[in-house]
Design a protein around this motif. Structure first.
Motif, PDB file in Angstrom:
ATOM      1  N   ILE A 171      52.462  38.448  44.697  1.00  0.00           N
ATOM      2  CA  ILE A 171      53.283  38.090  43.534  1.00  0.00           C
ATOM      3  C   ILE A 171      52.668  38.654  42.247  1.00  0.00           C
ATOM      4  N   ILE A 172      51.368  38.398  42.050  1.00  0.00           N
ATOM      5  CA  ILE A 172      50.696  38.857  40.837  1.00  0.00           C
ATOM      6  C   ILE A 172      50.634  40.388  40.798  1.00  0.00           C
ATOM      7  N   ASN A 173      50.388  41.002  41.964  1.00  0.00           N
ATOM      8  CA  ASN A 173      50.312  42.462  42.026  1.00  0.00           C
ATOM      9  C   ASN A 173      51.636  43.097  41.598  1.00  0.00           C
ATOM     10  N   LYS A 174      52.739  42.472  41.982  1.00  0.00           N
ATOM     11  CA  LYS A 174      54.053  42.988  41.594  1.00  0.00           C
ATOM     12  C   LYS A 174      54.250  42.879  40.090  1.00  0.00           C
ATOM     13  N   ILE A 175      53.793  41.763  39.527  1.00  0.00           N
ATOM     14  CA  ILE A 175      53.908  41.561  38.075  1.00  0.00           C
ATOM     15  C   ILE A 175      53.113  42.639  37.326  1.00  0.00           C
ATOM     16  N   PHE A 176      51.961  43.025  37.886  1.00  0.00           N
ATOM     17  CA  PHE A 176      51.106  44.026  37.257  1.00  0.00           C
ATOM     18  C   PHE A 176      51.430  45.453  37.718  1.00  0.00           C
ATOM     19  N   PHE A 177      52.643  45.642  38.257  1.00  0.00           N
ATOM     20  CA  PHE A 177      53.114  46.966  38.681  1.00  0.00           C
ATOM     21  C   PHE A 177      52.159  47.614  39.687  1.00  0.00           C
ATOM     22  N   HIS A 178      51.681  46.790  40.628  1.00  0.00           N
ATOM     23  CA  HIS A 178      50.832  47.238  41.737  1.00  0.00           C
ATOM     24  C   HIS A 178      49.509  47.859  41.255  1.00  0.00           C
ATOM     25  N   LYS A 179      49.004  47.395  40.142  1.00  0.00           N
ATOM     26  CA  LYS A 179      47.724  47.869  39.617  1.00  0.00           C
ATOM     27  C   LYS A 179      46.640  46.796  39.695  1.00  0.00           C
ATOM     28  N   LEU A 180      46.921  45.734  40.463  1.00  0.00           N
ATOM     29  CA  LEU A 180      45.991  44.612  40.530  1.00  0.00           C
ATOM     30  C   LEU A 180      44.744  44.932  41.350  1.00  0.00           C
TER      31      LEU A 180
END
Length: 383
Positions: free
Chosen positions: A330-339
């Motif tokens: 979920i968080i990775n998607k919010i950060f445009f897969h830059k997590l």
């Protein structure tokens, strides 16, 4: 006429179960490809899933593949001389899945190698006689969740201490030796330095042709010490992805003098077809271009350094276990897969990276770590 025709990984999937179960080879492969298959005297391919109706998936990372037993109808229609089972998915449905597959192939009088009840059975080669010459075929796989153990059946492993001696002894029993090696980096079209080193050692020990069959893409080829090594053949038919890598592959054909021909084929949604003239030339030109590139050790190292740099953060995150959580996705998607690189930078300092390197690189540490992980997993399963 092709004396031996070798295809890569074949897996019936939900999108074409019905075609496999009906034995509809004309729809699955097309008239031209069927004609090529029928023109060969020996057909070989790698079945990369168990054929089973009662599911018993093992605990593993990655998908647990399977196909219903009825899909064997297409294999019966193709009449392969040999199916290899040394791969990383043949144990996806556990021992029952393997036994179901072995019995089904035996009932259909289809020869198979590369997996079995014990190591002796899994190591057994297959022999083909051509023009008074004896051809040996040997199948092995790199270590994932399918490899045979002291306690469980499974696939024949590549063992860097034992396999070279096995190859050396096998070559004494035949005129031409083919190794079907299920290994290499997925979606990568070049050999890693280690893969090249291993394959060259097997050629030194007697292998005449090595075909690496795990990468799901066409790779590259080299002539080495009177042998030929193909680093990536691509799938035969596996409708598992629309990634560019999966769309093209090759059949490897041998004549009675063991001359090699590369025959490009293409996935068309859930079926496969012979490549047309334009695509065929494009596929072969790219294949031979890469094959020229790998003549340089510098190029091999540079290419591999690039893929390492691209994927190392993902591997490190996998070691942490964070990547398997819903919150991460979920968080990775919010950060445009830059997590991923952000977490790795925070979590792994130099000291931690050196500790991980030592545990993996040092032989006694690696051996203890692997055995310890197995014991932990067994303990968890008993609870």
């Amino acid at each position: 006429m092709h004396r031996i025709l070798i295809g890569g990984d074949i897996v019936p999937t939900k999108s074409n179960y019905h075609l496999f179960s009906e034995g509809d080879v004309n729809t699955l492969f097309g008239d031209e490809l069927i004609k090529t298959i029928n023109a060969s005297t020996h057909l070989i391919f790698n079945l990369e899933c168990p054929l089973v109706d009662d599911l018993s998936p093992i605990e593993k990372s990655g998908p647990a593949l399977w196909a219903p037993k009825t899909t064997v109808e297409t294999f019966k229609k193709l009449s392969p001389s040999l199916i290899t089972l040394a791969n990383n998915h043949i144990m996806d449905q556990g021992s029952l899945g393997l036994y179901s597959t072995l019995k089904l192939l035996d009932d259909c009088n289809i020869s198979h190698i590369g997996a079995g009840e014990n190591l002796s059975e899994a190591r057994a080669p297959y022999y083909i006689n051509i023009e008074n010459k004896k051809v040996g075929v040997y199948a092995c796989a790199e270590h994932e969740f399918s490899i045979i153990t002291r306690y469980t059946p499974g696939a024949n492993p590549i063992d860097l201490l034992e396999t070279p001696d096995v190859i050396e002894n096998l070559k004494k029993t035949c005129d031409f030796l083919i190794i079907l090696y299920h290994g290499g980096k997925e979606y990568y079209r070049y050999p890693s330095p280690q893969l090249q080193k291993v394959c060259r050692k097997l050629v030194d020990k007697g292998a005449d042709l090595i075909i690496c069959q795990h990468s799901h893409c066409i790779g590259s080829m080299e002539k080495y010490n009177n042998g030929t090594i193909i680093y990536g053949q691509g799938n035969f038919l596996f409708d598992g992805s629309e990634d560019e890598c999966w769309q093209t592959s090759m059949l490897i054909a041998l004549d009675e003098n063991f001359n090699i021909e590369y025959i490009p084929i293409e996935k068309k949604k859930n079926v496969v077809r012979m490549s047309n003239t334009y695509n065929k030339n494009k596929i072969l030109n790219e294949f031979f271009s890469r094959s020229t590139e790998i003549l340089s050790e510098k190029v091999i190292n540079e290419k591999y350094d690039k893929i390492v740099n691209k994927e190392i953060d993902s591997y490190l995150l996998g070691l942490s276990g964070i990547r398997t959580t819903v919150l991460y996705f979920i968080i990775n998607k919010i950060f445009f897969h830059k997590l991923t690189p952000m977490i790795v930078k925070c979590k792994y300092n130099k000291k931690k990276l050196l500790s991980i390197k030592n545990h993996i690189e040092c032989e006694p540490h690696r051996e203890l770590l692997l055995n310890g992980l197995n014991q932990k997993l067994k303990s968890i399963n008993k609870k």
